[in-house]
Enzyme design. Structure first.
Site, PDB file in Angstrom:
ATOM      1  N   CYS A  14       3.262  -3.289   3.826  1.00  0.00           N
ATOM      2  CA  CYS A  14       2.434  -2.068   4.239  1.00  0.00           C
ATOM      3  C   CYS A  14       3.081  -1.618   5.474  1.00  0.00           C
ATOM      4  CB  CYS A  14       0.921  -2.334   4.626  1.00  0.00           C
ATOM      5  SG  CYS A  14       0.618  -3.519   6.119  1.00  0.00           S
TER       6      CYS A  14
ATOM      7  N   HIS B 127       9.348 -24.602   8.714  1.00  0.00           N
ATOM      8  CA  HIS B 127       8.225 -25.133   9.404  1.00  0.00           C
ATOM      9  C   HIS B 127       6.789 -24.827   8.989  1.00  0.00           C
ATOM     10  CE1 HIS B 127      10.494 -25.250  13.443  1.00  0.00           C
ATOM     11  NE2 HIS B 127      11.314 -25.696  12.343  1.00  0.00           N
TER      12      HIS B 127
ATOM     13  N   ASP C 232       0.900  -1.212   0.003  1.00  0.00           N
ATOM     14  CA  ASP C 232      -0.007  -0.180  -0.121  1.00  0.00           C
ATOM     15  C   ASP C 232       0.959   1.247  -0.155  1.00  0.00           C
ATOM     16  OD1 ASP C 232       0.862   0.187   2.684  1.00  0.00           O
ATOM     17  OD2 ASP C 232      -1.101   0.008   3.706  1.00  0.00           O
TER      18      ASP C 232
ATOM     19  N   THR D 174       2.606  -1.578   8.880  1.00  0.00           N
ATOM     20  CA  THR D 174       3.088  -2.494   9.704  1.00  0.00           C
ATOM     21  C   THR D 174       3.514  -4.317   9.236  1.00  0.00           C
ATOM     22  OG1 THR D 174       0.771  -3.127   9.989  1.00  0.00           O
ATOM     23  CG2 THR D 174       1.723  -1.557  11.686  1.00  0.00           C
TER      24      THR D 174
ATOM     25  N   HIS E  68       5.699 -31.660  10.048  1.00  0.00           N
ATOM     26  CA  HIS E  68       5.512 -30.131   9.504  1.00  0.00           C
ATOM     27  C   HIS E  68       4.096 -30.276   8.631  1.00  0.00           C
ATOM     28  CE1 HIS E  68       8.236 -28.176  12.096  1.00  0.00           C
ATOM     29  NE2 HIS E  68       8.965 -28.665  11.424  1.00  0.00           N
TER      30      HIS E  68
HETATM   31  C1  RB5 Z   1      -1.886   2.651   6.470  1.00  0.00           C
HETATM   32  O1  RB5 Z   1      -1.991   3.899   7.146  1.00  0.00           O
HETATM   33  C2  RB5 Z   1      -1.794   1.532   7.438  1.00  0.00           C
HETATM   34  O2  RB5 Z   1      -2.893   1.272   8.106  1.00  0.00           O
HETATM   35  C3  RB5 Z   1      -1.215   0.386   6.798  1.00  0.00           C
HETATM   36  O3  RB5 Z   1      -0.021   0.582   5.794  1.00  0.00           O
HETATM   37  C4  RB5 Z   1      -0.858  -1.032   7.505  1.00  0.00           C
HETATM   38  O4  RB5 Z   1      -0.012  -0.744   8.402  1.00  0.00           O
HETATM   39  C5  RB5 Z   1      -2.051  -1.651   7.772  1.00  0.00           C
HETATM   40  O5  RB5 Z   1      -1.831  -2.885   8.530  1.00  0.00           O
END
Ligand code: RB5
Length: 153
Positions: A64, A109, A7, A66, A145
């Site tokens: 993304c 695994h 994203d 996180t 596994h």
């Molecule tokens: C975008 O702001 C953020 O929410 C996205 O990149 C991601 O971290 C979502 O899990």
């Protein structure tokens, strides 16, 4: 061939990971996004997981902010629109990794086939190293596994 998507939060790191992989001679199918304009990560999770589940790409990488939203997001066509959730799709085994040990272990695994990373969590050097380990580590093929994966896959 590696399918890779992001994203807006991951697009800059995606470009760097693609350059790194291409320098290794690894082909990448870049499914977008292509700018830092705000967009919805499930859309890109779908594009990448489609390429993996169809067999067009062996592995996927999703980035993304996180890595967590991408790991949750996959694709489920419900006739109305696209509702989402990577690990809800049969055949997708997505793992969020922020360290090298996890990237290795999840291939050995869990036979993970989609790597999710967070651009707000790790830097370029670690992301490229994690991608290398994820791509280069084979599944162990150990009976235990295989059995465990078959219990949820
Ligand atoms: C975008 O702001 C953020 O929410 C996205 O990149 C991601 O971290 C979502 O899990």
């Amino acid at each position: 061939m590696i399918a890779i998507g992001s994203d807006h939060g991951g697009v800059e790191l995606k470009e760097k990971v693609i350059k790194h992989l291409q320098a290794r001679g690894i082909e990448c199918e870049d499914t977008g996004c292509y700018s830092t304009e705000s967009c919805d990560y499930p859309v890109y999770a779908k594009k990448v997981t489609d390429l993996v589940t169809s067999g067009k790409c062996e592995l996927g990488i999703l980035i993304c902010g996180t890595g967590i939203g991408m790991s949750m997001a996959a694709n489920k066509e419900d006739g109305i629109g696209i509702s989402i959730a990577a690990n809800k799709i049969k055949g997708v085994r997505a793992a969020v990794c922020s360290d090298c040990f996890s990237a290795e272990a999840t291939k050995q695994h869990n036979n993970a086939n989609v790597l999710c990373m967070g651009a707000r969590v790790i830097g370029e050097g670690l992301a490229c190293k994690i991608a290398d380990i994820f791509i280069d580590t084979p599944f162990s093929n150990d009976e235990r596994h295989i059995r465990r994966i078959s219990m949820f896959d």
